[in-house]
Design a protein around this motif. Structure first.
Motif, PDB file in Angstrom:
ATOM      1  N   ALA A  96       0.830  -1.202   0.000  1.00 16.17           N
ATOM      2  CA  ALA A  96       0.000   0.000   0.000  1.00 16.17           C
ATOM      3  C   ALA A  96       0.867   1.256   0.000  1.00 16.17           C
ATOM      4  CB  ALA A  96      -0.931   0.000   1.205  1.00 16.17           C
ATOM      5  N   VAL A  97       1.939   1.244   0.791  1.00 16.09           N
ATOM      6  CA  VAL A  97       2.855   2.386   0.832  1.00 16.09           C
ATOM      7  C   VAL A  97       3.503   2.593  -0.531  1.00 16.09           C
ATOM      8  CG1 VAL A  97       4.961   3.318   1.884  1.00 16.09           C
ATOM      9  CG2 VAL A  97       3.287   2.116   3.298  1.00 16.09           C
ATOM     10  N   ALA A  98       3.904   1.492  -1.179  1.00 14.25           N
ATOM     11  CA  ALA A  98       4.521   1.590  -2.501  1.00 14.25           C
ATOM     12  C   ALA A  98       3.546   2.175  -3.522  1.00 14.25           C
ATOM     13  CB  ALA A  98       5.004   0.211  -2.948  1.00 14.25           C
ATOM     14  N   LYS A  99       2.292   1.761  -3.448  1.00  7.53           N
ATOM     15  CA  LYS A  99       1.287   2.295  -4.369  1.00  7.53           C
ATOM     16  C   LYS A  99       1.065   3.794  -4.131  1.00  7.53           C
ATOM     17  CE  LYS A  99      -1.334  -1.988  -5.142  1.00  7.53           C
ATOM     18  NZ  LYS A  99      -2.642  -2.673  -4.935  1.00  7.53           N
ATOM     19  N   ALA A 132       9.919   0.841  -6.922  1.00  8.87           N
ATOM     20  CA  ALA A 132      10.662   0.843  -8.185  1.00  8.87           C
ATOM     21  C   ALA A 132       9.965  -0.012  -9.235  1.00  8.87           C
ATOM     22  CB  ALA A 132      12.089   0.338  -7.954  1.00  8.87           C
ATOM     23  N   ALA A 133       9.422  -1.165  -8.803  1.00  6.44           N
ATOM     24  CA  ALA A 133       8.738  -2.060  -9.735  1.00  6.44           C
ATOM     25  C   ALA A 133       7.462  -1.416 -10.272  1.00  6.44           C
ATOM     26  CB  ALA A 133       8.416  -3.383  -9.053  1.00  6.44           C
ATOM     27  N   LEU A 134       6.695  -0.770  -9.391  1.00  9.40           N
ATOM     28  CA  LEU A 134       5.453  -0.136  -9.823  1.00  9.40           C
ATOM     29  C   LEU A 134       5.715   1.045 -10.759  1.00  9.40           C
ATOM     30  CD1 LEU A 134       3.458  -0.168  -6.456  1.00  9.40           C
ATOM     31  CD2 LEU A 134       3.022  -1.585  -8.460  1.00  9.40           C
ATOM     32  N   GLY A 140      18.469   1.040  -6.726  1.00  8.80           N
ATOM     33  CA  GLY A 140      19.735   0.752  -6.065  1.00  8.80           C
ATOM     34  C   GLY A 140      19.479   0.618  -4.580  1.00  8.80           C
ATOM     35  N   THR A 141      19.505  -0.610  -4.073  1.00  7.53           N
ATOM     36  CA  THR A 141      19.158  -0.868  -2.670  1.00  7.53           C
ATOM     37  C   THR A 141      20.402  -0.971  -1.803  1.00  7.53           C
ATOM     38  OG1 THR A 141      19.085  -3.240  -3.152  1.00  7.53           O
ATOM     39  CG2 THR A 141      17.016  -2.031  -3.288  1.00  7.53           C
ATOM     40  N   ALA A 172      15.219   7.089 -10.779  1.00  4.78           N
ATOM     41  CA  ALA A 172      15.596   5.881 -10.059  1.00  4.78           C
ATOM     42  C   ALA A 172      15.113   5.945  -8.614  1.00  4.78           C
ATOM     43  CB  ALA A 172      17.113   5.691 -10.098  1.00  4.78           C
ATOM     44  N   VAL A 173      15.090   4.756  -7.982  1.00  3.62           N
ATOM     45  CA  VAL A 173      14.747   4.632  -6.560  1.00  3.62           C
ATOM     46  C   VAL A 173      15.977   4.110  -5.832  1.00  3.62           C
ATOM     47  CG1 VAL A 173      13.292   3.471  -4.856  1.00  3.62           C
ATOM     48  CG2 VAL A 173      12.314   4.168  -7.058  1.00  3.62           C
ATOM     49  N   VAL A 174      16.359   4.786  -4.744  1.00  2.06           N
ATOM     50  CA  VAL A 174      17.531   4.389  -3.959  1.00  2.06           C
ATOM     51  C   VAL A 174      17.097   4.195  -2.511  1.00  2.06           C
ATOM     52  CG1 VAL A 174      19.789   5.110  -3.078  1.00  2.06           C
ATOM     53  CG2 VAL A 174      19.174   5.579  -5.456  1.00  2.06           C
TER      54      VAL A 174
END
Length: 249
Positions: A96-99, A132-134, A140-141, A172-174
């Motif tokens: 839910a947070v990712a969405k 990142a997927a959504l 980069g984790t 990007a998402v880091v």
């Protein structure tokens, strides 16, 4: 360049948490709350990138109850420019947070999203990857160093075998790891100035996101108490105790 940083309100890491008597959840009544330490590192990194002239605006976002405003004000005092609170009383799980983060990112159009690698309350370590997927962005984790350029970002990430360097194309998402930096001490003038910075409110409904929990917590229990260690006189006694008492041999 705009950076979006996600922060979460959690029980302060110095507090010893206790389970409710009915085993339904952790008791957070009258407990000190603060910003998730990994998210604090993420805010610090964004502020350092701005101080280096690589970022023009830092937007912080938090999801949860009204009290999350305090967490956002802390991020603003650290150096963020404005804040967004997605206010809801619903229990928010990583998906839910990712969405919600995706919805905010679609609206704000940042070139970089930074968040902590995990929250210290649920230790899920899922939100960054799901976001990142959504979004369909590079990720980069577990970042221990971030080098931002105009169109790319180099991330040195910690892996089991040591360190790995990845070059990501923006956006990007880091996700920030513990050794990325050491967050600054917030000065009183910055705390006062943060009160005047803009803080907008929205809701999952306004963002068109169904934030209902997909998982149900059946029971929460404290770990079993461990017995104290003992000293043995020699290796023979150690082997005997491992075999006869611990039953591991």
């Amino acid at each position: 360049m705009k950076v979006l940083v996600a922060v979460k309100r959690v029980v302060d890491y110095n507090v010893k948490v206790r389970v409710k008597a009915d085993g339904s959840d952790v008791d957070i009544a009258n407990v000190k709350m603060s910003m998730n330490p990994f998210d604090e590192i993420a805010v610090e990194e964004a502020v350092r990138l701005k101080e280096a002239g690589k970022v023009s605006e830092i937007v912080v976002v938090s999801m949860g109850v009204k009290q999350c405003e305090e967490t956002l004000r802390t991020a603003l005092a650290m150096g963020a420019d404005r804040a967004i609170l997605v206010e809801t009383d619903t229990e928010l799980q990583p998906l839910a947070v990712a969405k919600l983060l995706k919805a905010v990112a679609d609206k704000e159009q940042p070139q970089l999203v930074i968040l902590g690698k995990q929250a210290i309350d649920d230790d899920a370590n899922q939100t960054g990857q799901m976001t990142a997927a959504l979004l369909g962005w590079s990720q980069g984790t577990f970042a221990s160093k971030v080098d931002l350029a105009a169109e790319t970002v180099d991330v040195i990430r910690e892996i089991d075998g040591g360190l790995e360097t990845v070059k990501l194309r923006l956006p990007a998402v880091v996700t920030a790891d513990l050794r990325l930096n050491e967050p600054r001490f917030i000065k009183l003038p910055n705390i006062m100035a943060a009160k005047k910075k803009p803080l907008d409110k929205t809701s999952p409904t306004d963002l068109g996101v169904d934030a209902a929990p997909r998982l149900k917590t059946l029971k929460v229990a404290e770990p079993a108490k461990r017995s104290a260690g003992i000293k043995v006189a020699n290796a023979a006694e150690l082997v005997a105790k491992l075999k006869n008492e611990a039953k591991v041999l």
